[in-house]
Each structure stands twice: as C-alpha cells, then as structure tokens.
Design a protein around this motif. Sequence first.
Motif, PDB file in Angstrom:
ATOM      1  N   VAL A  68       7.968  13.460 -13.823  1.00 14.55           N
ATOM      2  CA  VAL A  68       6.510  13.354 -13.953  1.00 14.55           C
ATOM      3  C   VAL A  68       5.972  12.333 -12.956  1.00 14.55           C
ATOM      4  O   VAL A  68       4.991  12.581 -12.245  1.00 14.55           O
ATOM      5  N   MET A  69       6.623  11.171 -12.885  1.00 11.52           N
ATOM      6  CA  MET A  69       6.192  10.119 -11.965  1.00 11.52           C
ATOM      7  C   MET A  69       6.205  10.608 -10.518  1.00 11.52           C
ATOM      8  O   MET A  69       5.257  10.394  -9.761  1.00 11.52           O
ATOM      9  N   MET A  70       7.276  11.312 -10.127  1.00  9.51           N
ATOM     10  CA  MET A  70       7.395  11.789  -8.751  1.00  9.51           C
ATOM     11  C   MET A  70       6.421  12.925  -8.459  1.00  9.51           C
ATOM     12  O   MET A  70       5.822  12.981  -7.395  1.00  9.51           O
ATOM     13  N   HIS A  71       6.245  13.845  -9.423  1.00 10.73           N
ATOM     14  CA  HIS A  71       5.331  14.963  -9.215  1.00 10.73           C
ATOM     15  C   HIS A  71       3.918  14.463  -8.921  1.00 10.73           C
ATOM     16  O   HIS A  71       3.247  14.960  -8.011  1.00 10.73           O
ATOM     17  N   GLU A  72       3.462  13.485  -9.681  1.00 12.48           N
ATOM     18  CA  GLU A  72       2.114  12.950  -9.475  1.00 12.48           C
ATOM     19  C   GLU A  72       1.978  12.284  -8.106  1.00 12.48           C
ATOM     20  O   GLU A  72       0.968  12.461  -7.423  1.00 12.48           O
ATOM     21  N   GLN A  73       2.999  11.544  -7.689  1.00 13.23           N
ATOM     22  CA  GLN A  73       2.940  10.910  -6.375  1.00 13.23           C
ATOM     23  C   GLN A  73       3.005  11.937  -5.249  1.00 13.23           C
ATOM     24  O   GLN A  73       2.318  11.811  -4.237  1.00 13.23           O
ATOM     25  N   LEU A  74       3.847  12.964  -5.424  1.00 16.02           N
ATOM     26  CA  LEU A  74       3.973  13.995  -4.392  1.00 16.02           C
ATOM     27  C   LEU A  74       2.713  14.843  -4.295  1.00 16.02           C
ATOM     28  O   LEU A  74       2.351  15.297  -3.194  1.00 16.02           O
ATOM     29  N   SER A  75       2.006  15.055  -5.391  1.00 16.82           N
ATOM     30  CA  SER A  75       0.717  15.761  -5.340  1.00 16.82           C
ATOM     31  C   SER A  75      -0.278  14.977  -4.502  1.00 16.82           C
ATOM     32  O   SER A  75      -1.004  15.544  -3.673  1.00 16.82           O
ATOM     33  N   GLN A  76      -0.313  13.668  -4.690  1.00 13.54           N
ATOM     34  CA  GLN A  76      -1.193  12.820  -3.896  1.00 13.54           C
ATOM     35  C   GLN A  76      -0.782  12.841  -2.422  1.00 13.54           C
ATOM     36  O   GLN A  76      -1.634  12.875  -1.525  1.00 13.54           O
ATOM     37  N   LEU A  77       0.534  12.822  -2.181  1.00 17.53           N
ATOM     38  CA  LEU A  77       1.049  12.849  -0.813  1.00 17.53           C
ATOM     39  C   LEU A  77       0.666  14.151  -0.107  1.00 17.53           C
ATOM     40  O   LEU A  77       0.263  14.144   1.056  1.00 17.53           O
ATOM     41  N   ARG A  78       0.783  15.276  -0.810  1.00 21.07           N
ATOM     42  CA  ARG A  78       0.381  16.561  -0.215  1.00 21.07           C
ATOM     43  C   ARG A  78      -1.090  16.541   0.187  1.00 21.07           C
ATOM     44  O   ARG A  78      -1.464  16.991   1.264  1.00 21.07           O
ATOM     45  N   SER A  79      -1.943  16.019  -0.672  1.00 20.08           N
ATOM     46  CA  SER A  79      -3.378  15.941  -0.356  1.00 20.08           C
ATOM     47  C   SER A  79      -3.620  15.053   0.858  1.00 20.08           C
ATOM     48  O   SER A  79      -4.409  15.401   1.740  1.00 20.08           O
ATOM     49  N   ALA A  80      -2.941  13.919   0.913  1.00 23.02           N
ATOM     50  CA  ALA A  80      -3.097  13.008   2.056  1.00 23.02           C
ATOM     51  C   ALA A  80      -2.580  13.655   3.338  1.00 23.02           C
ATOM     52  O   ALA A  80      -3.174  13.483   4.416  1.00 23.02           O
ATOM     53  N   TRP A  81      -1.468  14.389   3.232  1.00 21.73           N
ATOM     54  CA  TRP A  81      -0.897  15.071   4.406  1.00 21.73           C
ATOM     55  C   TRP A  81      -1.900  16.078   4.974  1.00 21.73           C
ATOM     56  O   TRP A  81      -2.134  16.131   6.180  1.00 21.73           O
ATOM     57  N   VAL A  82      -2.522  16.872   4.093  1.00 20.14           N
ATOM     58  CA  VAL A  82      -3.511  17.869   4.535  1.00 20.14           C
ATOM     59  C   VAL A  82      -4.707  17.165   5.162  1.00 20.14           C
ATOM     60  O   VAL A  82      -5.196  17.574   6.224  1.00 20.14           O
ATOM     61  N   LEU A  83      -5.191  16.101   4.528  1.00 24.03           N
ATOM     62  CA  LEU A  83      -6.332  15.366   5.070  1.00 24.03           C
ATOM     63  C   LEU A  83      -6.006  14.780   6.443  1.00 24.03           C
ATOM     64  O   LEU A  83      -6.815  14.877   7.377  1.00 24.03           O
ATOM     65  N   ALA A  84      -4.821  14.180   6.581  1.00 22.77           N
ATOM     66  CA  ALA A  84      -4.422  13.606   7.873  1.00 22.77           C
ATOM     67  C   ALA A  84      -4.367  14.689   8.947  1.00 22.77           C
ATOM     68  O   ALA A  84      -4.829  14.474  10.075  1.00 22.77           O
ATOM     69  N   GLN A  85      -3.814  15.858   8.601  1.00 24.53           N
ATOM     70  CA  GLN A  85      -3.755  16.950   9.576  1.00 24.53           C
ATOM     71  C   GLN A  85      -5.156  17.412   9.965  1.00 24.53           C
ATOM     72  O   GLN A  85      -5.428  17.630  11.139  1.00 24.53           O
ATOM     73  N   LYS A  86      -6.055  17.557   8.992  1.00 27.16           N
ATOM     74  CA  LYS A  86      -7.427  17.996   9.275  1.00 27.16           C
ATOM     75  C   LYS A  86      -8.173  16.993  10.140  1.00 27.16           C
ATOM     76  O   LYS A  86      -8.984  17.368  10.979  1.00 27.16           O
ATOM     77  N   LEU A  87      -7.899  15.706   9.924  1.00 29.09           N
ATOM     78  CA  LEU A  87      -8.552  14.653  10.716  1.00 29.09           C
ATOM     79  C   LEU A  87      -7.841  14.387  12.041  1.00 29.09           C
ATOM     80  O   LEU A  87      -8.343  13.621  12.866  1.00 29.09           O
ATOM     81  N   GLY A  88      -6.656  14.987  12.220  1.00 29.09           N
ATOM     82  CA  GLY A  88      -5.890  14.753  13.441  1.00 29.09           C
ATOM     83  C   GLY A  88      -5.260  13.376  13.491  1.00 29.09           C
ATOM     84  O   GLY A  88      -5.025  12.834  14.568  1.00 29.09           O
ATOM     85  N   ARG A  89      -4.990  12.798  12.347  1.00 33.58           N
ATOM     86  CA  ARG A  89      -4.418  11.447  12.286  1.00 33.58           C
ATOM     87  C   ARG A  89      -2.955  11.478  11.889  1.00 33.58           C
ATOM     88  O   ARG A  89      -2.459  12.465  11.355  1.00 33.58           O
ATOM     89  N   VAL A  90      -2.294  10.361  12.113  1.00 34.85           N
ATOM     90  CA  VAL A  90      -0.904  10.189  11.703  1.00 34.85           C
ATOM     91  C   VAL A  90      -0.910   9.617  10.285  1.00 34.85           C
ATOM     92  O   VAL A  90      -1.600   8.637  10.010  1.00 34.85           O
ATOM     93  N   LEU A  91      -0.144  10.226   9.392  1.00 35.58           N
ATOM     94  CA  LEU A  91      -0.084   9.767   8.009  1.00 35.58           C
ATOM     95  C   LEU A  91       0.922   8.636   7.871  1.00 35.58           C
ATOM     96  O   LEU A  91       2.076   8.771   8.266  1.00 35.58           O
ATOM     97  N   VAL A  92       0.473   7.521   7.320  1.00 35.51           N
ATOM     98  CA  VAL A  92       1.376   6.428   6.958  1.00 35.51           C
ATOM     99  C   VAL A  92       1.810   6.713   5.528  1.00 35.51           C
ATOM    100  O   VAL A  92       0.973   6.771   4.614  1.00 35.51           O
ATOM    101  N   LEU A  93       3.113   6.942   5.348  1.00 36.80           N
ATOM    102  CA  LEU A  93       3.608   7.218   4.002  1.00 36.80           C
ATOM    103  C   LEU A  93       3.309   6.035   3.090  1.00 36.80           C
ATOM    104  O   LEU A  93       3.404   4.880   3.506  1.00 36.80           O
ATOM    105  N   PRO A  94       2.964   6.301   1.854  1.00 40.11           N
ATOM    106  CA  PRO A  94       2.704   5.207   0.927  1.00 40.11           C
ATOM    107  C   PRO A  94       4.004   4.600   0.423  1.00 40.11           C
ATOM    108  O   PRO A  94       5.080   5.161   0.604  1.00 40.11           O
TER     109      PRO A  94
END
Length: 160
Positions: A68-94
């Motif tokens: 459960v803990m990992m699923h919630e963090q990975l859901s947030q990571l997926r959203s950040a990854w998509v946002l970074a790609q749309k903005l053309g930025r490099v994602l800094v992993l949390p």
Amino acid sequence: HRHEPIAVHPTFLPTPGASKMHRLREATLVDDPPEYYSPPQGVLAYTPRVRLDLARPSGVMGVEAHMVMMHEQLSQLRSAWVLAQKLGRVLVLPTLTCGLDRLWWEINGTIPGTDTPLPISPCPADLVLDLEVLMRNHGRDGRLVALREYSFLQNPRLPA
C-alpha cells in the motif's frame, strides 16, 4: 581519524549496470560532466505523501502495508513523470520510503546482518524501479535519462 575511500563497489543490487551507477549517484560519488547538473530545460522536483502510519510501532512492516505504501508513492511518481515529460523537464526522483527491502531470497524485511531500520528511507530507487528498463533506450551510463537521483538537489557539484 578520517579516511578517504579509494574504491567503491556496490553489491547485492537487483540489476548490474544502471542500479550500480544510480546508487553511486544517490551517494553523490559520481563526478558527472557539468551538463548533467544543468539540464537546459530545468528540473521538476516534488515531495511525496508517505503513509508512515502503515509502519508498525516496532518498525516492523507487513507485506500488505509495504505494498500500500509503495503503490501510493508510485502513483504520485507516475503523475510527476507525466508532468515532467509534458513540461520538457528532467524529473528529480523523490526520497522514497520502502516498507521492505527487495531481494531474491526470503528475508524478514532487510538483509540479514544489517542494521537497516524499517521503513527504509531514503529507499534506493532500484528497490522499487527497474532502472535498466528506464535507461535501456537512453545509454547505459544514464547520462541522457530524463531523471535524476533523489540527492541531486543536495549534490555539492550542482551550480549555485
């Protein structure tokens, strides 16, 4: 008396190439070229919400709570990854928090003989992500990958 290391060899990692390089970067031990620290398009960083209430008071984690803990963090990571790609930025992993270690033999949450407390934070990215797959199309050394390690913003090589 302080001693400077002359060699570092990461062992017991899930994948041989990308994981080792990423672990060394997480420890700020890689002297990448200046362009690694100054991506022209900028970076996107965020702080994930982590359900620490899932950890038992004794610091022991159950498999279900870990998932459960990992699923919630990975859901947030997926959203950040998509946002970074749309903005053309490099994602800094949390800084991720893992309830259990990831190994290929049965353990009680951590490698036997270590003093790793549970939950594990910061959790190395390769315990959760398949870095080999992420970097497969971007060069084995990871220099062209549109992500950076969680310690990137604290790296002393980062320009002011």
